[in-house]
Design an enzyme around this catalytic site. Structure first.
Site, PDB file in Angstrom:
ATOM      1  N   HIS A 379       0.881  -1.326   0.078  1.00 29.93           N
ATOM      2  CA  HIS A 379      -0.043   0.041  -0.102  1.00 29.93           C
ATOM      3  C   HIS A 379       0.732   1.202   0.202  1.00 29.93           C
ATOM      4  O   HIS A 379       0.401   2.036  -0.605  1.00 29.93           O
ATOM      5  CB  HIS A 379      -0.918   0.089   1.203  1.00 29.93           C
ATOM      6  CG  HIS A 379      -0.304   0.039   2.701  1.00 29.93           C
ATOM      7  ND1 HIS A 379       0.252  -0.993   3.121  1.00 29.93           N
ATOM      8  CD2 HIS A 379       0.016   1.121   3.569  1.00 29.93           C
ATOM      9  CE1 HIS A 379       0.811  -0.868   4.272  1.00 29.93           C
ATOM     10  NE2 HIS A 379       0.502   0.450   4.532  1.00 29.93           N
ATOM     11  N   LYS A 383       6.199   5.464  -1.265  1.00 33.02           N
ATOM     12  CA  LYS A 383       6.913   6.281  -0.682  1.00 33.02           C
ATOM     13  C   LYS A 383       8.388   6.023  -0.871  1.00 33.02           C
ATOM     14  O   LYS A 383       9.535   6.718  -0.434  1.00 33.02           O
ATOM     15  CB  LYS A 383       6.838   5.816   0.929  1.00 33.02           C
ATOM     16  CG  LYS A 383       5.517   6.539   1.696  1.00 33.02           C
ATOM     17  CD  LYS A 383       5.395   5.711   3.028  1.00 33.02           C
ATOM     18  CE  LYS A 383       3.936   6.565   3.650  1.00 33.02           C
ATOM     19  NZ  LYS A 383       4.014   6.038   4.934  1.00 33.02           N
ATOM     20  N   HIS A 435      -5.718   6.314   0.199  1.00 34.12           N
ATOM     21  CA  HIS A 435      -5.761   7.629   0.864  1.00 34.12           C
ATOM     22  C   HIS A 435      -7.069   8.231   0.558  1.00 34.12           C
ATOM     23  O   HIS A 435      -7.179   9.569   0.990  1.00 34.12           O
ATOM     24  CB  HIS A 435      -4.519   8.589   0.654  1.00 34.12           C
ATOM     25  CG  HIS A 435      -3.517   8.142   1.666  1.00 34.12           C
ATOM     26  ND1 HIS A 435      -3.411   8.506   2.819  1.00 34.12           N
ATOM     27  CD2 HIS A 435      -2.093   7.587   1.338  1.00 34.12           C
ATOM     28  CE1 HIS A 435      -2.255   7.783   3.675  1.00 34.12           C
ATOM     29  NE2 HIS A 435      -1.600   7.333   2.881  1.00 34.12           N
ATOM     30  N   ASP A 463      -4.796   0.305   8.320  1.00 31.50           N
ATOM     31  CA  ASP A 463      -3.586   0.899   8.104  1.00 31.50           C
ATOM     32  C   ASP A 463      -3.486   2.084   8.959  1.00 31.50           C
ATOM     33  O   ASP A 463      -2.566   2.370  10.012  1.00 31.50           O
ATOM     34  CB  ASP A 463      -3.401   1.463   6.694  1.00 31.50           C
ATOM     35  CG  ASP A 463      -2.087   2.313   6.676  1.00 31.50           C
ATOM     36  OD1 ASP A 463      -1.002   2.021   7.385  1.00 31.50           O
ATOM     37  OD2 ASP A 463      -2.075   3.190   5.856  1.00 31.50           O
TER      38      ASP A 463
END
Length: 531
Positions: A379, A383, A435, A463
């Protein structure tokens, strides 16, 4: 003479109580319907066949005295092998009318019919045989003891052969229809249960196999050096998980060892021991014990079916290798990203296990539950494109830094998109949408409600729960009460309200996952859904 319904024989429907043969097996009699309005015919006929057997099975007579009786009895006993049927009873054509009823209305093409008449000249024999589906047409006055036995033997042999052909046809249909499902199973226990069920269905009760309290069926595989039972019905159901050697009698173990030694499947009089290996070296056994000896037809069908069993086992183990490889890749990717954020790989595992549990509570199909379990670790893959000084900043981020952070869903989606692997495609969806918020105020696309994929909605919820429950560079861990308060407030805003309700109703299960995969505790992979 036509006895009424209170007659001495009317309605006497004997159960087909079998005899026990030399091998200790009960032989089920052939059911015979004797339909004649002359009451004296009934005991005389039964006397003629008192010591008669065909293929070791005696006869069980059921008496009727009219065409009406015949219609009722053939409905009550569709497994009748032979009907001895008088032509003239209530009317001159009662018997012929019964034949039409059996063949045209009841659609019973198996029962063999011996038509008997006391007035042979009334209906020409050639016409009856030509126009009616009967097997013999006899004049009672000229029908000797031996002629009746010969006719009965011929009809029983025909009945048996018809059933063998039909069983073979139905068995092959079941193989074609049932075997396809085997390649959809994702666990050994599911596959084994499916195989046992199909094998039992393949062989009819009268042909000898039935997995019930009196029958023994199990599947076993090699695990850590032992041959363990992993699926069973009947007497072995209570022994799932135990070594075969601990729970089977000597004669079964001898069959097991003979199959393992010869590396082939074996039959004995009433046992089947299927032996299957995979390219990875795993041994798999399927054992069934029939209630009676297995016929040649039984064995032939099982041998055909075994080809599908072997292919199914091989396919399952190959899929397991692929899935384990995919799992290793996705979990490793997730752990690498979390390590950059100063977190441990346990966050990835907690999110994966919690996602799987919430998906199961939401009644997603088992295949999708497993897919989410493997895809959710990716997920935050995006990043990888976020600079360390932003990703690990101990304080609050400014607006510019937030804009950079908010790019990681797009980065993750771009990295994972374009793959033809189902797990990677699912990971791309989760990375892109985790998100987004239920009310449409999330990013990067502002999706709302069920436009957000359920995989992303589930992953987002667990999460956030895990992030709040643990220390991060920019925050302390929150107490449970504060998390529950926030979640209750955000239900219908940030989070899917149905998923949130399921989560809060079952929060103890998610706390158990937190405990099992707490930081500093190494648990290799959790519970693999394909085991």
């Amino acid at each position: 003479m036509t006895p009424g319904k209170s007659g001495p024989l009317f309605g006497a429907h004997p159960q087909r109580t079998g005899r026990v043969n030399e091998e200790g097996y009960e032989t089920i009699p052939w059911r015979i319907l004797l339909i004649d309005d002359d009451i004296e015919v009934h005991p005389l006929t039964e006397l003629i066949f008192r010591n008669y057997t065909f293929e070791g099975r005696p006869l069980a007579f059921v008496s009727g005295f009219s065409g009406r009786d015949a219609r009722r009895l053939i409905r009550d006993f569709p497994d009748t092998a032979v009907m001895l049927l008088d032509v003239m009873m209530e009317t001159d054509s009662s018997g012929l009318d019964v034949v039409r009823y059996i063949r045209d209305e009841v659609k019973n093409s198996f029962v063999r019919i011996i038509l008997r008449t006391g007035q042979a000249g009334q209906v020409p024999e050639a016409k009856v045989v030509e126009e009616y589906d009967i097997n013999d047409y006899k004049d009672k006055s000229s029908l000797s003891h031996q002629m009746l036995i010969t006719s009965m033997t011929s009809c029983l042999r025909s009945f048996r052969d018809l059933h063998i052909l039909n069983s073979t046809r139905e068995g092959l249909n079941k193989i074609i229809l049932g075997a396809a499902n085997f390649f959809e199973y994702r666990s050994l226990s599911q596959l084994a249960s499916g195989i046992l069920t199909q094998l039992v269905a393949l062989i009819s009760y009268d042909n000898g196999l039935s997995c019930n309290a009196a029958t023994e069926c199990f599947a076993a595989t090699t695990k850590r050096g032992n041959l363990n039972i992993y699926a069973a019905y009947g007497l072995y159901e209570a022994h799932v998980g135990r070594p075969v050697a601990e729970v089977t009698p000597v004669e079964v173990m001898e069959l097991v060892e003979a199959a393992r030694s010869s590396r082939s499947s074996l039959f004995s009089a009433h046992h089947y021991l299927g032996y299957f290996t995979t390219q990875g070296g795993f041994e798999n056994l399927i054992y069934l014990k029939g209630r009676r000896p297995l016929s040649k037809t039984d064995q032939d069908l099982i041998n055909v079916f075994s080809v599908n069993i072997a292919s199914a086992f091989e396919n399952l183990f190959l899929n397991r290798e692929v899935l384990n490889t995919q799992k290793s890749v996705t979990f490793t990717l997730g752990e690498v990203i979390e390590a950059r954020s100063g977190d441990t790989g346990q966050h990835v595992r907690r999110v994966a296990e919690s996602s799987r549990r919430l998906a199961a509570l939401a009644k997603l199909p088992a295949r999708e539950v497993d897919l989410l379990w493997m895809a959710s670790p990716m997920h935050d893959l995006g990043k990888i494109g976020i600079p360390d000084h932003i990703l690990n900043k101990p304080g609050r981020l400014d607006e510019a830094e937030w804009e950079v952070i908010r790019t990681h869903p797009d980065i993750g989606q771009r990295i994972l998109s374009g793959s033809d692997q189902e797990v990677i495609r699912a990971g791309a969806i989760i990375a892109s949408q985790h998100h987004e918020k239920w009310d449409g105020s999330g990013y990067p696309l502002g999706l709302a409600g069920e436009r957000i994929h359920i995989f992303a909605r589930i992953t987002a919820l667990v999460d956030v729960f895990d992030a709040l429950a643990h220390i991060r560079p920019y925050k302390e861990a929150w107490p449970l009460e504060r998390i529950v308060e926030l979640f209750t407030r955000e239900s219908g805003h940030h989070f899917d309200p149905r998923l949130m309700a399921l989560f809060l109703e079952n929060i103890n299960e998610f706390l158990e996952i937190q405990q099992a995969f707490r930081d500093g505790v190494v648990i290799p992979g959790g519970v693999d859904p394909i085991d």
